[in-house]
Write a protein that holds these residues in place. Structure first.
Motif, PDB file in Angstrom:
ATOM      1  N   PRO A 283       0.820  -1.218   0.000  1.00  0.00           N
ATOM      2  CA  PRO A 283       0.000   0.000   0.000  1.00  0.00           C
ATOM      3  C   PRO A 283       0.845   1.255   0.000  1.00  0.00           C
ATOM      4  O   PRO A 283       1.928   1.290   0.523  1.00  0.00           O
ATOM      5  N   ARG A 284       0.285   2.301  -0.582  1.00  0.00           N
ATOM      6  CA  ARG A 284       0.940   3.611  -0.599  1.00  0.00           C
ATOM      7  C   ARG A 284      -0.086   4.664  -0.221  1.00  0.00           C
ATOM      8  O   ARG A 284      -0.247   5.663  -0.899  1.00  0.00           O
ATOM      9  N   ALA A 285      -0.822   4.425   0.824  1.00  0.00           N
ATOM     10  CA  ALA A 285      -1.894   5.348   1.208  1.00  0.00           C
ATOM     11  C   ALA A 285      -1.341   6.598   1.847  1.00  0.00           C
ATOM     12  O   ALA A 285      -0.422   6.555   2.644  1.00  0.00           O
ATOM     13  N   LYS A 286      -1.925   7.751   1.496  1.00  0.00           N
ATOM     14  CA  LYS A 286      -1.577   9.018   2.123  1.00  0.00           C
ATOM     15  C   LYS A 286      -2.683   9.401   3.091  1.00  0.00           C
ATOM     16  O   LYS A 286      -3.851   9.383   2.745  1.00  0.00           O
ATOM     17  N   MET A 287      -2.319   9.756   4.311  1.00  0.00           N
ATOM     18  CA  MET A 287      -3.301   9.973   5.361  1.00  0.00           C
ATOM     19  C   MET A 287      -3.552  11.460   5.588  1.00  0.00           C
ATOM     20  O   MET A 287      -2.628  12.239   5.694  1.00  0.00           O
TER      21      MET A 287
ATOM     22  N   LEU B 118      -6.313  -3.675   5.057  1.00  0.00           N
ATOM     23  CA  LEU B 118      -6.936  -4.583   4.096  1.00  0.00           C
ATOM     24  C   LEU B 118      -5.973  -4.968   2.987  1.00  0.00           C
ATOM     25  O   LEU B 118      -5.881  -6.133   2.583  1.00  0.00           O
ATOM     26  N   HIS B 119      -5.242  -3.964   2.496  1.00  0.00           N
ATOM     27  CA  HIS B 119      -4.309  -4.186   1.397  1.00  0.00           C
ATOM     28  C   HIS B 119      -3.142  -5.067   1.842  1.00  0.00           C
ATOM     29  O   HIS B 119      -2.766  -6.019   1.150  1.00  0.00           O
ATOM     30  N   SER B 120      -2.573  -4.785   2.984  1.00  0.00           N
ATOM     31  CA  SER B 120      -1.434  -5.547   3.480  1.00  0.00           C
ATOM     32  C   SER B 120      -1.804  -7.007   3.734  1.00  0.00           C
ATOM     33  O   SER B 120      -0.989  -7.910   3.537  1.00  0.00           O
ATOM     34  N   ALA B 121      -3.047  -7.244   4.183  1.00  0.00           N
ATOM     35  CA  ALA B 121      -3.497  -8.607   4.458  1.00  0.00           C
ATOM     36  C   ALA B 121      -3.973  -9.336   3.205  1.00  0.00           C
ATOM     37  O   ALA B 121      -4.329 -10.516   3.269  1.00  0.00           O
TER      38      ALA B 121
ATOM     39  N   ALA C  82     -16.460 -12.369   8.842  1.00  0.00           N
ATOM     40  CA  ALA C  82     -15.535 -12.317   9.969  1.00  0.00           C
ATOM     41  C   ALA C  82     -14.275 -11.561   9.610  1.00  0.00           C
ATOM     42  O   ALA C  82     -13.564 -11.053  10.480  1.00  0.00           O
ATOM     43  N   ALA C  83     -13.964 -11.473   8.321  1.00  0.00           N
ATOM     44  CA  ALA C  83     -12.714 -10.854   7.882  1.00  0.00           C
ATOM     45  C   ALA C  83     -12.865  -9.363   7.611  1.00  0.00           C
ATOM     46  O   ALA C  83     -11.924  -8.595   7.814  1.00  0.00           O
TER      47      ALA C  83
ATOM     48  N   LEU D 264     -16.308  -2.958   4.250  1.00  0.00           N
ATOM     49  CA  LEU D 264     -17.031  -3.172   3.003  1.00  0.00           C
ATOM     50  C   LEU D 264     -17.479  -1.846   2.395  1.00  0.00           C
ATOM     51  O   LEU D 264     -17.455  -1.671   1.171  1.00  0.00           O
ATOM     52  N   ALA D 265     -17.864  -0.897   3.233  1.00  0.00           N
ATOM     53  CA  ALA D 265     -18.228   0.427   2.729  1.00  0.00           C
ATOM     54  C   ALA D 265     -17.015   1.108   2.104  1.00  0.00           C
ATOM     55  O   ALA D 265     -17.127   1.773   1.067  1.00  0.00           O
ATOM     56  N   LEU D 266     -15.859   0.935   2.725  1.00  0.00           N
ATOM     57  CA  LEU D 266     -14.624   1.504   2.181  1.00  0.00           C
ATOM     58  C   LEU D 266     -14.298   0.881   0.825  1.00  0.00           C
ATOM     59  O   LEU D 266     -13.938   1.586  -0.129  1.00  0.00           O
ATOM     60  N   VAL D 267     -14.430  -0.432   0.716  1.00  0.00           N
ATOM     61  CA  VAL D 267     -14.183  -1.103  -0.557  1.00  0.00           C
ATOM     62  C   VAL D 267     -15.134  -0.582  -1.630  1.00  0.00           C
ATOM     63  O   VAL D 267     -14.708  -0.276  -2.753  1.00  0.00           O
ATOM     64  N   GLU D 268     -16.406  -0.427  -1.287  1.00  0.00           N
ATOM     65  CA  GLU D 268     -17.339   0.063  -2.303  1.00  0.00           C
ATOM     66  C   GLU D 268     -17.031   1.500  -2.712  1.00  0.00           C
ATOM     67  O   GLU D 268     -17.148   1.859  -3.891  1.00  0.00           O
ATOM     68  N   ALA D 269     -16.639   2.337  -1.765  1.00  0.00           N
ATOM     69  CA  ALA D 269     -16.277   3.710  -2.115  1.00  0.00           C
ATOM     70  C   ALA D 269     -15.142   3.720  -3.132  1.00  0.00           C
ATOM     71  O   ALA D 269     -15.148   4.514  -4.080  1.00  0.00           O
TER      72      ALA D 269
END
Length: 379
Positions: free
Chosen positions: A21-25, A89-92, A47-48, A54-59
């Motif tokens: 990941p290369r997320a900027k915060m 999520l990305h790292s896992a 469970a995962a 899931l809302a973040l993934v859809e966004a």
């Protein structure tokens, strides 16, 4: 559009790419919690992945490169939390974002492959390493493998199927269908964890991004940029410019041109089994030619539909659905019969395992563990 020459003979064995990941915060105040999805289409318990995950993934499915501030505003958390959750999520390997060229610039083929049972593991491993084979599925039925292939043109696709896939040890037979029109593919499928107003706010941003002024760029430039985006579709324009040897304004222009011309697509994907969709069912349908476009458009809008593509061959429509349990397969097929009574299902299979999806190598639980960049085959 081909990006790197392929060549005949045995497929190369590129090093596997581990995604990072290369997320900027960026911080912002909290807002309301994620809204509920449309009745009857709510994402399952997982469970995962939590409801917020899931809302973040859809966004990110709706607007993959939106800034964290806008993503956070849509799902009701602060930007720092959104970026941190995506990094987890990305790292896992639970979710990832990639980019790839689309059908107007490449020729797409779908191959059913039958082989000797003792050769199935070796063939699966071999084909997962091929850059021109973007997806590999082990399926039920008389064909053990279902492959997605990309090539520069029809001649290159024929050479790939007959001259390379067909000559592999243990291959008994192949069946090729060529995509003629894609009505929906993975980038158009949604988790459906957001309320309509949340999704609409992100849709507006995506529409603005596609309105950038296009330019002209050579294949080498595009190839470098695409390879970087295929590893991490959220890399900033500044990072891309530095690593690809381009100016930041040039990166923005070439991305704008490709998005406007529908030459490039972004996809936020996830480990479907751990997220609550463990069953992948694929149907081959025979639809009257004069009704194909109408029926395909209607079936593509169904929330379960992951892939809907018109093809050549024994059947003229391939449809793949993500379902929550095997028991849903019969009900979904019954719904197809009701929605499209003129269509006839000529084949149905369930995916036992998917070791590769759009260039991502997947573990047995569906998490991403590596990558082979997608490269269309050339003659």
């Amino acid at each position: 559009m081909a990006v790197v020459p392929g060549g005949a003979g045995p497929a190369p064995r590129p090093p596997l790419r581990m995604a990072g990941p290369r997320a900027k915060m960026r911080a912002m105040p909290r807002h309301s919690a994620p809204g509920s999805a449309a009745p009857g289409h709510s994402p399952p318990d997982s469970a995962a992945l939590s409801e917020v995950d899931l809302a973040l993934v859809e966004a990110l499915q709706v607007d993959p490169r939106a800034p964290w501030t806008r993503i956070a505003l849509a799902i009701g958390i602060d930007a720092t939390t959104a970026a941190r959750r995506w990094e987890r999520l990305h790292s896992a390997g639970l979710a990832w974002l990639t980019a790839y060229t689309t059908t107007p610039t490449t020729t797409i083929g779908y191959v059913d492959l039958a082989c000797r049972p003792d050769r199935l593991p070796a063939l699966t491993e071999e084909l997962c390493r091929w850059p021109s084979v973007f997806s590999v599925e082990r399926t039920t039925g008389r064909y053990q493998l279902f492959l997605g292939l990309t090539a520069h043109d029809l001649t290159a696709l024929d050479a790939l199927v007959t001259g390379r896939v067909g000559e592999l040890a243990g291959v008994d037979s192949t069946r090729l269908a060529i995509a003629t029109k894609v009505y929906r593919e993975g980038s158009g499928w949604l988790v459906r964890a957001l309320a309509p107003e949340q999704r609409a706010a992100l849709d507006d941003t995506a529409a603005q991004a596609r309105a950038l002024v296009p330019g002209r760029w050579n294949d080498a430039t595009v190839a470098t940029l695409l390879e970087a985006l295929s590893v991490d579709g959220r890399r900033s324009c500044a990072d891309l410019a530095r690593d690809c040897g381009m100016s930041e304004s040039a990166v923005r222009r070439v991305l704008g041109r490709m998005l406007r011309n529908h030459e490039l697509d972004f996809r936020c994907d996830l480990a479907n089994g751990l997220a609550g969709w463990p069953v992948i069912a694929t149907y081959r349908l025979d639809v009257p030619g004069d009704k194909l476009d109408r029926i395909a458009r209607a079936l593509a809008t169904r929330p379960e539909t992951r892939l809907c593509v018109a093809v050549t061959g024994e059947h003229n429509l391939i449809l793949t659905a993500w379902l929550h349990a095997p028991v849903e397969c019969g009900g979904f097929e019954a719904q197809l019969a009701t929605a499209a009574p003129e269509a006839r299902v000529v084949d149905r299979v369930v995916t036992i395992r998917m070791p590769k999806r759009m260039g991502r190598l997947l573990a047995s639980n569906g998490t991403a563990v590596g990558q082979v960049p997608i490269v269309p085959a050339r003659t």
